[in-house]
Design an enzyme around this catalytic site. Structure first.
Site, mmCIF file in Angstrom:
data_model
loop_
_atom_site.group_PDB
_atom_site.id
_atom_site.type_symbol
_atom_site.label_atom_id
_atom_site.label_comp_id
_atom_site.label_asym_id
_atom_site.label_seq_id
_atom_site.Cartn_x
_atom_site.Cartn_y
_atom_site.Cartn_z
ATOM 1 N N GLY A 194 0.854 -1.188 0.000
ATOM 2 C CA GLY A 194 0.000 0.000 0.000
ATOM 3 C C GLY A 194 0.886 1.232 0.000
ATOM 4 N N GLY A 237 -25.534 19.924 14.832
ATOM 5 C CA GLY A 237 -25.995 19.241 16.041
ATOM 6 C C GLY A 237 -26.475 17.837 15.708
ATOM 7 N N GLU A 240 -4.348 8.034 -2.825
ATOM 8 C CA GLU A 240 -3.270 8.759 -3.520
ATOM 9 C C GLU A 240 -2.186 9.198 -2.524
ATOM 10 O OE1 GLU A 240 -4.218 11.043 -6.931
ATOM 11 O OE2 GLU A 240 -6.025 9.899 -7.335
ATOM 12 N N THR A 261 -1.430 8.438 1.889
ATOM 13 C CA THR A 261 -1.974 8.913 3.168
ATOM 14 C C THR A 261 -1.266 10.205 3.589
ATOM 15 O OG1 THR A 261 -0.291 7.685 4.371
ATOM 16 C CG2 THR A 261 -2.379 6.535 3.984
HETATM 17 N N1 COS Z 1 8.753 11.880 -9.577
HETATM 18 C C1 COS Z 1 9.700 11.195 -10.258
HETATM 19 N N2 COS Z 1 10.472 10.225 -9.709
HETATM 20 C C2 COS Z 1 10.267 9.955 -8.411
HETATM 21 C C3 COS Z 1 9.309 10.616 -7.643
HETATM 22 C C4 COS Z 1 8.536 11.631 -8.272
HETATM 23 N N3 COS Z 1 7.603 12.300 -7.593
HETATM 24 N N4 COS Z 1 9.327 10.122 -6.384
HETATM 25 C C5 COS Z 1 10.281 9.180 -6.356
HETATM 26 N N5 COS Z 1 10.846 9.079 -7.585
HETATM 27 C C6 COS Z 1 11.941 8.199 -7.982
HETATM 28 C C7 COS Z 1 13.132 8.409 -7.073
HETATM 29 O O1 COS Z 1 13.936 9.472 -7.550
HETATM 30 C C8 COS Z 1 13.832 7.068 -7.148
HETATM 31 O O2 COS Z 1 14.586 7.010 -8.341
HETATM 32 P P1 COS Z 1 16.178 6.729 -8.292
HETATM 33 O O3 COS Z 1 16.306 5.373 -7.626
HETATM 34 O O4 COS Z 1 16.573 6.709 -9.733
HETATM 35 O O5 COS Z 1 16.771 7.816 -7.491
HETATM 36 C C9 COS Z 1 12.688 6.083 -7.297
HETATM 37 O O6 COS Z 1 11.565 6.830 -7.795
HETATM 38 C C10 COS Z 1 12.302 5.433 -5.975
HETATM 39 O O7 COS Z 1 11.977 6.467 -5.076
HETATM 40 P P2 COS Z 1 12.130 6.280 -3.498
HETATM 41 O O8 COS Z 1 13.483 5.713 -3.208
HETATM 42 O O9 COS Z 1 11.745 7.551 -2.852
HETATM 43 O O10 COS Z 1 11.044 5.122 -3.225
HETATM 44 P P3 COS Z 1 10.503 4.509 -1.876
HETATM 45 O O11 COS Z 1 10.270 3.080 -2.085
HETATM 46 O O12 COS Z 1 11.385 4.895 -0.735
HETATM 47 O O13 COS Z 1 9.023 5.126 -1.645
HETATM 48 C C11 COS Z 1 7.177 6.598 -1.393
HETATM 49 C C12 COS Z 1 8.617 6.320 -1.916
HETATM 50 C C13 COS Z 1 6.937 6.114 0.026
HETATM 51 C C14 COS Z 1 7.049 8.084 -1.457
HETATM 52 C C15 COS Z 1 6.173 5.908 -2.369
HETATM 53 O O14 COS Z 1 6.215 4.498 -2.221
HETATM 54 C C16 COS Z 1 4.760 6.381 -2.217
HETATM 55 O O15 COS Z 1 4.386 7.441 -2.717
HETATM 56 N N6 COS Z 1 3.907 5.578 -1.538
HETATM 57 C C17 COS Z 1 2.501 5.839 -1.466
HETATM 58 C C18 COS Z 1 1.816 5.201 -2.623
HETATM 59 C C19 COS Z 1 0.486 5.800 -2.854
HETATM 60 O O16 COS Z 1 0.291 6.994 -2.907
HETATM 61 N N7 COS Z 1 -0.484 4.927 -3.037
HETATM 62 C C20 COS Z 1 -1.808 5.361 -3.278
HETATM 63 C C21 COS Z 1 -2.456 4.382 -4.140
HETATM 64 S S1 COS Z 1 -2.565 4.888 -5.755
HETATM 65 S S2 COS Z 1 -4.342 5.752 -5.762
#
Ligand code: COS
Length: 384
Positions: free
Chosen positions: A130, A340, A364, A366
């Site tokens: 998630g 109320g 999108e 949390t």
């Molecule tokens: N735009 C472009 N590239 C992005 C980016 C963005 N906004 N955010 C991250 N990236 C890239 C990073 O630069 C990284 O690339 P490099 O390895 O080449 O440097 C890669 O993507 C991985 O990013 P990161 O290391 O930050 O990934 P993580 O696994 O640590 O997770 C979060 C990042 C937690 C922010 C992500 O998993 C997330 O947004 N989770 C929530 C998911 C969500 O919103 N779900 C809702 C359901 S869809 S309706």
């Protein structure tokens, strides 16, 4: 793109009128039937609402981000289910194809999404992935000119209605994180693709989510987004940067509507011999809500303009999503309080909105994920 402010004003006025005269009167029907009436869907198609954000060359209106959020302020004033129905084609269901798709992929799929001929869904979330989206387990294994997909996607908005799905799947199982993920366009009628039963949600009746299950689904390699493996996670993150601004704007529209309703109620409802709006404790709730909506609106418009200038708005989109959706939750709570006991019964729209808007703080990304994105970007920029 809307080229002049007069045309934009006409569009916004017509959407506002559509919301007031067609959508708001049908809200209760949507809540009771758990469906968007087909005549309303047809009107939405006729107004071009499925293709607002898709460029004109593919049959859409190609609105800018600023124009999009201003439209979302209007659409947010009614049941989120209406917005959700057109939301995926304008957002998470089309933007991956638009941003990273090949010219042939754009040409083939975007016109159908712009016209509303088909709906689309975004398949990122899984039962065990998630917030930690990069941990997804769905696999896509190359086999000749195809990929074979296996896995389950969860809580997929518009899945029961969609004709195509943007699916994030792991093409390189040796890479555990983001780098092994690719994005695919998968058509609904592909053998092996099936849907779970519709989820029973707390609110947003009329907007449907379900599992999407891939059991040896054979997808042509021509439907790998961009034709490149390993960029699917970045595509998803870029899609979400834009989607988060949109959800922030929708939250502002919903907060506006709840406050309008609460203000009207407080002027009509008399206690201790006068309208409750004359009591300062009610006024404090009205005023706090008004000020917070104003702050959120300024923030969203600023971030939208930055994106239109071509700047990276990852931080600002997360700030806007976090602030606006949390604000919307506080406004919902105060507006129930102003009503109320009447705020706890379904005769008033606030009871339904209170449940509907709860999702804004979850999907999108949390609020806690927005905090992580904001803080990580701050740290990264300082260390550069
Ligand atoms: N735009 C472009 N590239 C992005 C980016 C963005 N906004 N955010 C991250 N990236 C890239 C990073 O630069 C990284 O690339 P490099 O390895 O080449 O440097 C890669 O993507 C991985 O990013 P990161 O290391 O930050 O990934 P993580 O696994 O640590 O997770 C979060 C990042 C937690 C922010 C992500 O998993 C997330 O947004 N989770 C929530 C998911 C969500 O919103 N779900 C809702 C359901 S869809 S309706």
């Amino acid at each position: 793109m809307i080229r002049d402010s007069e045309t934009l004003t006409i569009l916004l006025d017509s959407i506002r009128q559509f919301v007031d005269e067609v959508l708001i009167p049908r809200e209760q029907e949507v809540a009771e039937t758990d469906a968007i009436p087909q005549d309303v869907a047809a009107q939405m198609r006729g107004m071009g609402l499925f293709g607002l954000t898709i460029p004109e060359e593919y049959g859409g209106l190609g609105v800018t981000m600023e124009e999009e959020v201003r439209i979302a302020f209007e659409l947010g004033r009614t049941s989120p289910a209406f917005r959700s129905y057109i939301g995926t084609n304008n957002g998470i269901g089309s933007i991956g194809i638009l941003l990273d798709g090949t010219p042939a992929q754009r040409q083939h799929f975007l016109p159908k999404l712009a016209s509303g001929e088909i709906l689309s869904s975004f398949c990122l979330t899984e039962p065990d992935a998630g917030s930690d989206a990069a941990a997804l387990k769905t696999t896509a294994v190359r086999d000749g000119d195809d990929y074979i997909l296996n896995g389950t996607k969860r809580f997929i908005t518009n899945a029961p209605e969609a004709g195509i799905y943007t699916v994030m799947a792991r093409t390189d199982t040796q890479i555990k994180g983001a780098g092994g993920i690719s994005a695919f366009i998968v058509e609904r009628n592909t053998p092996g693709l099936s849907l779970g039963k519709n989820d029973h949600k707390m609110g947003q009746r009329g907007a449907h989510t379900s599992d999407v299950i891939f059991d040896n689904v054979r997808v042509p390699a021509s439907q790998l987004i961009g034709g490149i493996e390993g960029i699917g996670f970045k595509t998803a993150m870029k899609v979400l940067d834009k989607g988060r601004l949109h959800i922030a704007a929708i939250s502002i529209g919903a907060a506006d509507r709840m406050l309008e309703d609460a203000l009207r109620y407080s002027l009509e409802r008399k206690q201790f011999g006068k309208p409750i709006a004359e009591f300062q404790l009610i006024q404090a709730m009205l005023a706090d809500s008004k000020a917070e909506i104003y702050a959120a609106r300024c923030m969203v418009l600023d971030a939208a303009r930055m994106r239109d200038e071509g700047r990276n708005v990852s931080t600002e989109a997360s700030c806007a999503k976090m602030f606006s959706t949390e604000m919307c939750g506080r406004v919902a709570d105060r507006c129930v309080q102003i009503h109320g006991g009447a705020g706890y019964v379904s005769e008033y729209a606030i009871e339904r909105f209170y449940r509907d808007v709860r999702l804004f703080r979850l999907y999108e990304g949390t609020t806690q994920i927005q905090q992580i994105v904001i803080a990580r970007n701050m740290i990264r920029e300082t260390q550069q």
